[in-house]
Write a protein that holds these residues in place. Structure first.
Motif, PDB file in Angstrom:
ATOM      1  N   PRO A   1       8.036  -1.328  14.859  1.00  0.00           N
ATOM      2  CA  PRO A   1       7.398  -2.302  15.752  1.00  0.00           C
ATOM      3  C   PRO A   1       6.003  -2.745  15.304  1.00  0.00           C
ATOM      4  O   PRO A   1       5.658  -3.922  15.412  1.00  0.00           O
ATOM      5  CB  PRO A   1       7.341  -1.578  17.094  1.00  0.00           C
ATOM      6  CG  PRO A   1       8.456  -0.595  17.036  1.00  0.00           C
ATOM      7  CD  PRO A   1       8.554  -0.168  15.594  1.00  0.00           C
ATOM      8  N   GLU A   2       5.215  -1.836  14.779  1.00  0.00           N
ATOM      9  CA  GLU A   2       3.845  -2.197  14.398  1.00  0.00           C
ATOM     10  C   GLU A   2       3.779  -3.086  13.152  1.00  0.00           C
ATOM     11  O   GLU A   2       2.727  -3.621  12.816  1.00  0.00           O
ATOM     12  CB  GLU A   2       2.979  -0.942  14.191  1.00  0.00           C
ATOM     13  CG  GLU A   2       3.462  -0.008  13.115  1.00  0.00           C
ATOM     14  CD  GLU A   2       4.428   1.074  13.599  1.00  0.00           C
ATOM     15  OE1 GLU A   2       4.515   2.112  12.912  1.00  0.00           O
ATOM     16  OE2 GLU A   2       5.085   0.898  14.639  1.00  0.00           O
ATOM     17  N   HIS A   3       4.915  -3.287  12.478  1.00  0.00           N
ATOM     18  CA  HIS A   3       4.935  -4.125  11.274  1.00  0.00           C
ATOM     19  C   HIS A   3       5.676  -5.442  11.487  1.00  0.00           C
ATOM     20  O   HIS A   3       5.843  -6.215  10.552  1.00  0.00           O
ATOM     21  CB  HIS A   3       5.540  -3.355  10.110  1.00  0.00           C
ATOM     22  CG  HIS A   3       4.735  -2.167   9.730  1.00  0.00           C
ATOM     23  ND1 HIS A   3       3.517  -2.262   9.100  1.00  0.00           N
ATOM     24  CD2 HIS A   3       4.948  -0.851   9.942  1.00  0.00           C
ATOM     25  CE1 HIS A   3       3.017  -1.059   8.906  1.00  0.00           C
ATOM     26  NE2 HIS A   3       3.867  -0.178   9.416  1.00  0.00           N
ATOM     27  N   ARG A   4       6.080  -5.693  12.706  1.00  0.00           N
ATOM     28  CA  ARG A   4       6.760  -6.956  13.005  1.00  0.00           C
ATOM     29  C   ARG A   4       5.727  -8.064  13.174  1.00  0.00           C
ATOM     30  O   ARG A   4       4.588  -7.817  13.521  1.00  0.00           O
ATOM     31  CB  ARG A   4       7.604  -6.808  14.265  1.00  0.00           C
ATOM     32  CG  ARG A   4       8.731  -5.816  14.065  1.00  0.00           C
ATOM     33  CD  ARG A   4       9.527  -5.591  15.313  1.00  0.00           C
ATOM     34  NE  ARG A   4      10.460  -4.492  15.084  1.00  0.00           N
ATOM     35  CZ  ARG A   4      11.006  -3.774  16.032  1.00  0.00           C
ATOM     36  NH1 ARG A   4      10.745  -4.042  17.295  1.00  0.00           N
ATOM     37  NH2 ARG A   4      11.825  -2.794  15.728  1.00  0.00           N
TER      38      ARG A   4
ATOM     39  N   ASP B   1       0.820  -1.218   0.000  1.00  0.00           N
ATOM     40  CA  ASP B   1       0.000   0.000   0.000  1.00  0.00           C
ATOM     41  C   ASP B   1       0.853   1.267   0.000  1.00  0.00           C
ATOM     42  O   ASP B   1       0.326   2.374   0.051  1.00  0.00           O
ATOM     43  CB  ASP B   1      -0.930   0.016   1.216  1.00  0.00           C
ATOM     44  CG  ASP B   1      -1.949  -1.113   1.161  1.00  0.00           C
ATOM     45  OD1 ASP B   1      -2.406  -1.451   0.044  1.00  0.00           O
ATOM     46  OD2 ASP B   1      -2.264  -1.660   2.227  1.00  0.00           O
ATOM     47  N   GLY B   2       2.176   1.109  -0.024  1.00  0.00           N
ATOM     48  CA  GLY B   2       3.069   2.260  -0.052  1.00  0.00           C
ATOM     49  C   GLY B   2       3.420   2.813   1.317  1.00  0.00           C
ATOM     50  O   GLY B   2       4.024   3.872   1.415  1.00  0.00           O
ATOM     51  N   GLN B   3       3.069   2.107   2.384  1.00  0.00           N
ATOM     52  CA  GLN B   3       3.377   2.564   3.734  1.00  0.00           C
ATOM     53  C   GLN B   3       4.785   2.124   4.116  1.00  0.00           C
ATOM     54  O   GLN B   3       5.162   0.966   3.951  1.00  0.00           O
ATOM     55  CB  GLN B   3       2.370   1.991   4.730  1.00  0.00           C
ATOM     56  CG  GLN B   3       2.580   2.488   6.143  1.00  0.00           C
ATOM     57  CD  GLN B   3       1.514   1.973   7.097  1.00  0.00           C
ATOM     58  OE1 GLN B   3       0.663   1.168   6.750  1.00  0.00           O
ATOM     59  NE2 GLN B   3       1.569   2.448   8.324  1.00  0.00           N
ATOM     60  N   PHE B   4       5.572   3.070   4.636  1.00  0.00           N
ATOM     61  CA  PHE B   4       6.930   2.771   5.087  1.00  0.00           C
ATOM     62  C   PHE B   4       6.864   1.805   6.262  1.00  0.00           C
ATOM     63  O   PHE B   4       6.130   2.023   7.215  1.00  0.00           O
ATOM     64  CB  PHE B   4       7.635   4.058   5.510  1.00  0.00           C
ATOM     65  CG  PHE B   4       8.984   3.840   6.122  1.00  0.00           C
ATOM     66  CD1 PHE B   4      10.063   3.482   5.334  1.00  0.00           C
ATOM     67  CD2 PHE B   4       9.169   3.972   7.490  1.00  0.00           C
ATOM     68  CE1 PHE B   4      11.319   3.277   5.898  1.00  0.00           C
ATOM     69  CE2 PHE B   4      10.411   3.764   8.059  1.00  0.00           C
ATOM     70  CZ  PHE B   4      11.487   3.412   7.262  1.00  0.00           C
ATOM     71  N   ILE B   5       7.635   0.700   6.178  1.00  0.00           N
ATOM     72  CA  ILE B   5       7.618  -0.270   7.262  1.00  0.00           C
ATOM     73  C   ILE B   5       8.992  -0.523   7.866  1.00  0.00           C
ATOM     74  O   ILE B   5       9.101  -1.129   8.924  1.00  0.00           O
ATOM     75  CB  ILE B   5       6.985  -1.608   6.827  1.00  0.00           C
ATOM     76  CG1 ILE B   5       7.779  -2.272   5.700  1.00  0.00           C
ATOM     77  CG2 ILE B   5       5.537  -1.407   6.411  1.00  0.00           C
ATOM     78  CD1 ILE B   5       7.320  -3.687   5.392  1.00  0.00           C
ATOM     79  N   GLY B   6      10.059  -0.066   7.194  1.00  0.00           N
ATOM     80  CA  GLY B   6      11.389  -0.290   7.749  1.00  0.00           C
ATOM     81  C   GLY B   6      12.478  -0.076   6.715  1.00  0.00           C
ATOM     82  O   GLY B   6      12.277   0.604   5.713  1.00  0.00           O
ATOM     83  N   ALA B   7      13.641  -0.698   6.966  1.00  0.00           N
ATOM     84  CA  ALA B   7      14.783  -0.545   6.070  1.00  0.00           C
ATOM     85  C   ALA B   7      15.676  -1.770   6.149  1.00  0.00           C
ATOM     86  O   ALA B   7      15.654  -2.506   7.141  1.00  0.00           O
ATOM     87  CB  ALA B   7      15.584   0.703   6.442  1.00  0.00           C
TER      88      ALA B   7
END
Length: 109
Positions: free
Chosen positions: A51-54, A19-25
């Motif tokens: 943390p919310e994408h782990r 969806d284009g949301q940044f989740i990390g690097a």
């Protein structure tokens, strides 16, 4: 397809969901390992997620894609993860016997 020599600097890639949301690097840098010491070209990789994408398999997917990219692009023999001691999911992902590409790469190191 020719593979490139090891780049001198560390590299960073931002990770976004579908969806284009940044989740990390993800980060990777050239290292040398052996034996003999400093003779085998290799990469050290790190994946950092917000943390919310782990816990959604993003880390496993991102690392699998990065491993495929690195082996296809650079003349390297090994890839090793750098994992925080309290990152249980990351340690499981890199553990032998899990069937993950990261575990197979870690076993080479």
């Amino acid at each position: 397809c020719a593979r490139n020599a090891l780049p001198a600097a560390a590299h960073t890639h931002l990770v976004f969901d579908l969806d284009g949301q940044f989740i990390g690097a993800v980060f990777y840098r050239a290292v040398h390992s052996g034996p003999p010491v400093d003779t085998v070209p290799a990469y050290s990789i790190v994946c950092t997620l917000l943390p919310e994408h782990r816990g959604n398999s993003y880390g496993a997917t991102v690392q699998q894609l990065l491993v495929q990219y690195l082996f296809a692009t650079y003349a390297i023999n090994r890839i090793g993860p750098t994992i925080d001691i309290d990152n249980d999911a990351g340690r499981r992902l890199a553990s032998p016997g899990t069937g993950s590409c990261l575990a197979a790469c870690s076993a080479l190191a």
